[in-house]
Design a protein around this motif. Sequence first.
Motif, PDB file in Angstrom:
ATOM      1  N   ASP A 103       0.829  -1.203   0.000  1.00 38.89           N
ATOM      2  CA  ASP A 103       0.000   0.000   0.000  1.00 38.89           C
ATOM      3  C   ASP A 103       0.862   1.251   0.000  1.00 38.89           C
ATOM      4  OD1 ASP A 103      -2.400  -1.628   2.046  1.00 38.89           O
ATOM      5  OD2 ASP A 103      -2.719  -0.900   0.009  1.00 38.89           O
ATOM      6  N   TYR A 104       0.428   2.198  -0.821  1.00 43.47           N
ATOM      7  CA  TYR A 104       1.053   3.511  -0.873  1.00 43.47           C
ATOM      8  C   TYR A 104      -0.002   4.550  -0.513  1.00 43.47           C
ATOM      9  CZ  TYR A 104       4.774   1.094  -3.351  1.00 43.47           C
ATOM     10  OH  TYR A 104       5.780   0.222  -3.685  1.00 43.47           O
ATOM     11  N   TRP A 105       0.459   5.621   0.142  1.00 43.24           N
ATOM     12  CA  TRP A 105      -0.473   6.635   0.637  1.00 43.24           C
ATOM     13  C   TRP A 105      -0.028   8.027   0.241  1.00 43.24           C
ATOM     14  CZ3 TRP A 105      -4.851   4.933   2.921  1.00 43.24           C
ATOM     15  CH2 TRP A 105      -4.859   3.630   3.426  1.00 43.24           C
ATOM     16  N   GLY A 106      -1.021   8.881  -0.022  1.00 43.18           N
ATOM     17  CA  GLY A 106      -0.733  10.283  -0.158  1.00 43.18           C
ATOM     18  C   GLY A 106      -0.654  10.928   1.209  1.00 43.18           C
ATOM     19  N   LYS A 107      -0.387  12.224   1.242  1.00 37.99           N
ATOM     20  CA  LYS A 107      -0.243  12.930   2.519  1.00 37.99           C
ATOM     21  C   LYS A 107      -1.585  13.351   3.089  1.00 37.99           C
ATOM     22  CE  LYS A 107       4.443  14.627   1.675  1.00 37.99           C
ATOM     23  NZ  LYS A 107       5.325  15.817   1.584  1.00 37.99           N
ATOM     24  N   GLY A 108      -2.626  13.306   2.285  1.00 38.87           N
ATOM     25  CA  GLY A 108      -3.951  13.623   2.767  1.00 38.87           C
ATOM     26  C   GLY A 108      -4.395  15.039   2.441  1.00 38.87           C
ATOM     27  N   THR A 109      -5.704  15.199   2.366  1.00 38.24           N
ATOM     28  CA  THR A 109      -6.294  16.509   2.135  1.00 38.24           C
ATOM     29  C   THR A 109      -7.489  16.661   3.069  1.00 38.24           C
ATOM     30  OG1 THR A 109      -7.187  18.019   0.444  1.00 38.24           O
ATOM     31  CG2 THR A 109      -7.782  15.698   0.232  1.00 38.24           C
TER      32      THR A 109
END
Length: 115
Positions: A103-109
């Motif tokens: 799994d890869y994740w963005g930093k979020g918004t």
Amino acid sequence: QVHLVESGGGSVQPGGSLRLSCAASGNIFRISVMGWYRQTPGQERELVATVTSVGNTHYADFVKGRFSISRDNAKNTVDLQMRSLKPEDTAVYFCNARRNSRDYWGKGTLVTVSS
């Protein structure tokens, strides 16, 4: 590595709409599932919606009928159209990509729903 960048968060009144976008870059070959998760302070991250590379979608019960996920394999993007937003939808929304069981994740918004 897969690099994910989210955009489109912000503040909206209850009943309003927002569209989140996520762009994937890097080693994007063989990304199987992309999706959106959300998290509020003190809570675990929870699934919102996912979409496979062939377009099969899955939604959490609490967003069915209100949110719609879409994916553009040519552009390596995944969007989340959110409608009829509620205060309880307030959270940081994270883009997710799964590649080779990792799994890869963005930093979020941040999405804030408030009157």
